[in-house]
Design an enzyme around this catalytic site. Structure first.
Site, PDB file in Angstrom:
ATOM      1  N   ASP A  67       1.828   9.518  -2.977  1.00 45.64           N
ATOM      2  CA  ASP A  67       1.244   9.123  -1.744  1.00 45.64           C
ATOM      3  C   ASP A  67       1.677  10.005  -0.494  1.00 45.64           C
ATOM      4  O   ASP A  67       2.812  10.690  -0.526  1.00 45.64           O
ATOM      5  CB  ASP A  67       1.209   7.700  -1.429  1.00 45.64           C
ATOM      6  CG  ASP A  67       2.642   7.031  -1.572  1.00 45.64           C
ATOM      7  OD1 ASP A  67       3.607   7.857  -1.535  1.00 45.64           O
ATOM      8  OD2 ASP A  67       2.763   5.931  -1.626  1.00 45.64           O
ATOM      9  N   ASN A 136       4.916  -6.691  -1.055  1.00 45.60           N
ATOM     10  CA  ASN A 136       3.765  -7.455  -1.482  1.00 45.60           C
ATOM     11  C   ASN A 136       3.379  -7.045  -2.733  1.00 45.60           C
ATOM     12  O   ASN A 136       2.313  -7.265  -3.316  1.00 45.60           O
ATOM     13  CB  ASN A 136       2.743  -7.257  -0.483  1.00 45.60           C
ATOM     14  CG  ASN A 136       2.202  -5.873  -0.198  1.00 45.60           C
ATOM     15  OD1 ASN A 136       2.839  -4.908  -0.956  1.00 45.60           O
ATOM     16  ND2 ASN A 136       1.360  -5.757   0.867  1.00 45.60           N
ATOM     17  N   HIS A 138       2.848  -3.808  -3.802  1.00 49.71           N
ATOM     18  CA  HIS A 138       2.037  -2.430  -4.058  1.00 49.71           C
ATOM     19  C   HIS A 138       2.800  -1.625  -4.747  1.00 49.71           C
ATOM     20  O   HIS A 138       4.054  -1.561  -4.646  1.00 49.71           O
ATOM     21  CB  HIS A 138       1.662  -2.188  -2.623  1.00 49.71           C
ATOM     22  CG  HIS A 138       2.567  -1.561  -1.780  1.00 49.71           C
ATOM     23  ND1 HIS A 138       2.845  -2.125  -0.379  1.00 49.71           N
ATOM     24  CD2 HIS A 138       3.504  -0.634  -1.686  1.00 49.71           C
ATOM     25  CE1 HIS A 138       3.881  -1.222   0.193  1.00 49.71           C
ATOM     26  NE2 HIS A 138       4.264  -0.456  -0.535  1.00 49.71           N
ATOM     27  N   GLU A 143      -2.499  -1.267  -2.043  1.00 52.37           N
ATOM     28  CA  GLU A 143      -2.195  -2.389  -1.591  1.00 52.37           C
ATOM     29  C   GLU A 143      -2.968  -3.676  -2.348  1.00 52.37           C
ATOM     30  O   GLU A 143      -3.928  -3.468  -2.675  1.00 52.37           O
ATOM     31  CB  GLU A 143      -2.726  -2.506  -0.090  1.00 52.37           C
ATOM     32  CG  GLU A 143      -1.977  -1.440   0.882  1.00 52.37           C
ATOM     33  CD  GLU A 143      -0.607  -2.135   1.398  1.00 52.37           C
ATOM     34  OE1 GLU A 143       0.220  -2.977   0.805  1.00 52.37           O
ATOM     35  OE2 GLU A 143      -0.056  -1.602   2.461  1.00 52.37           O
TER      36      GLU A 143
HETATM   37  C1  GLP Z   1       6.033   2.572   0.611  1.00 53.29           C
HETATM   38  C2  GLP Z   1       5.835   3.441  -0.175  1.00 53.29           C
HETATM   39  C3  GLP Z   1       6.060   2.837  -1.846  1.00 53.29           C
HETATM   40  C4  GLP Z   1       7.477   2.325  -1.960  1.00 53.29           C
HETATM   41  C5  GLP Z   1       7.319   1.207  -1.200  1.00 53.29           C
HETATM   42  C6  GLP Z   1       8.825   0.407  -0.952  1.00 53.29           C
HETATM   43  O1  GLP Z   1       5.271   1.788   1.029  1.00 53.29           O
HETATM   44  N1  GLP Z   1       4.530   3.998  -0.306  1.00 53.29           N
HETATM   45  O2  GLP Z   1       5.955   4.119  -2.794  1.00 53.29           O
HETATM   46  O3  GLP Z   1       7.498   1.978  -3.310  1.00 53.29           O
HETATM   47  O4  GLP Z   1       7.216   1.730   0.283  1.00 53.29           O
HETATM   48  O5  GLP Z   1       9.838   1.184  -0.328  1.00 53.29           O
HETATM   49  P1  GLP Z   1      11.157   0.792  -0.358  1.00 53.29           P
HETATM   50  O6  GLP Z   1      11.879   1.594  -1.613  1.00 53.29           O
HETATM   51  O7  GLP Z   1      11.849   1.748   1.013  1.00 53.29           O
HETATM   52  O8  GLP Z   1      11.537  -0.716  -0.378  1.00 53.29           O
END
Ligand code: GLP
Length: 244
Positions: A67, A136, A138, A143
């Site tokens: 992404d 959540n 995702h 989402e």
């Molecule tokens: C973002 C990214 C995800 C990632 C998520 C969790 O929203 N788009 O790909 O998995 O955050 O982030 P973190 O690893 O900092 O908890």
């Protein structure tokens, strides 16, 4: 799902980097699906260490990222392109032209998604796809929704994701409200998926992803339907109640 328990995030990073190194050594032109967020940082650090020790050659490897924020340029230090360069690509012998992310500067959402889908088709399905896990449920920026998305699309980020990601931005207003993300369908095409989860705050959602009903309201539950998913998580995220 296969679950591998690591003591802490460092050990989790070593385990995941080890799986990736084995893949590249067996298949030098492997396609890696990569993720951003804080969770994979230890994995990228370990991959850089392995490269510097001469244990991995990235010269034929291709990557596709999940992404990118809409509206952020590659030079913006909060863009996912900047993150990937800074955490991994600038420190290994990968060819930059073999690394792909959605184009955050393409304002026409439809065009950006068509372009990235064409890129994913050209590169081919990842041999290994790394995933982090949103609070959540995702994955990428897919989402919670009432359907599982198939292909690359433009998403309106939820309040909880904007809030969670605001820790990286100077003010709440700076946090992008939209992003381009690979669809769940594209993610599920990967041969092997590695879901990396660390920290106690992810314990409840991880439990649901592993044991809950498969439903688009918790996007990561779809991983239960994939034939080769490895969850690599630390003690804090797994707790005692998740059976292995
Ligand atoms: C973002 C990214 C995800 C990632 C998520 C969790 O929203 N788009 O790909 O998995 O955050 O982030 P973190 O690893 O900092 O908890």
């Amino acid at each position: 799902m296969k679950i591998i328990r690591g003591k802490d995030e460092r050990e989790v990073g070593r385990i995941v980097a080890g799986i990736i190194a084995d893949e590249i050594n067996a298949k030098p032109d492997a396609v890696l699906g990569l993720a951003t967020g804080s969770t994979p940082i230890c994995t990228y650090e370990e991959l850089v260490r392995k490269y510097k020790r001469g244990e991995i050659d990235f010269s034929k490897v291709c990557t596709v990222n999940l992404d990118e924020y809409k509206g952020l340029s590659p030079e913006n230090n909060q863009s996912y392109r900047f993150f990937m360069n800074n955490q991994l690509f600038d420190h290994i012998n990968i060819k930059k032209e073999n690394t792909h992310l959605p184009d955050g500067l393409e304002e026409d959402g439809e065009k950006a998604c068509i372009k990235y889908e064409a890129c994913l088709r050209q590169v081919g399905a990842p041999d290994i796809q790394l995933l982090g896990l949103g609070l959540n449920g995702h994955i990428g920026f897919n989402e919670p929704s009432n359907v599982f998305s198939k292909t690359t699309h433009c998403v309106d980020l939820t309040e909880s994701t904007i809030e969670a990601n605001s820790r990286f931005f100077a003010t709440m207003d700076d946090v992008p409200k939209q992003a381009y993300t690979m669809g769940i369908g594209s993610i599920m095409k990967a041969r092997t998926i590695i879901l990396i989860v660390t920290g106690a705050k992810k314990r409840d959602i991880l439990h649901e992803v592993i044991n809950g009903d498969v439903r688009p309201e918790v996007p990561a539950t779809i991983l239960q339907m994939h034939a080769d998913v490895i969850v690599v998580a630390d003690e804090a995220a797994l707790g005692d109640e998740i059976e292995i």
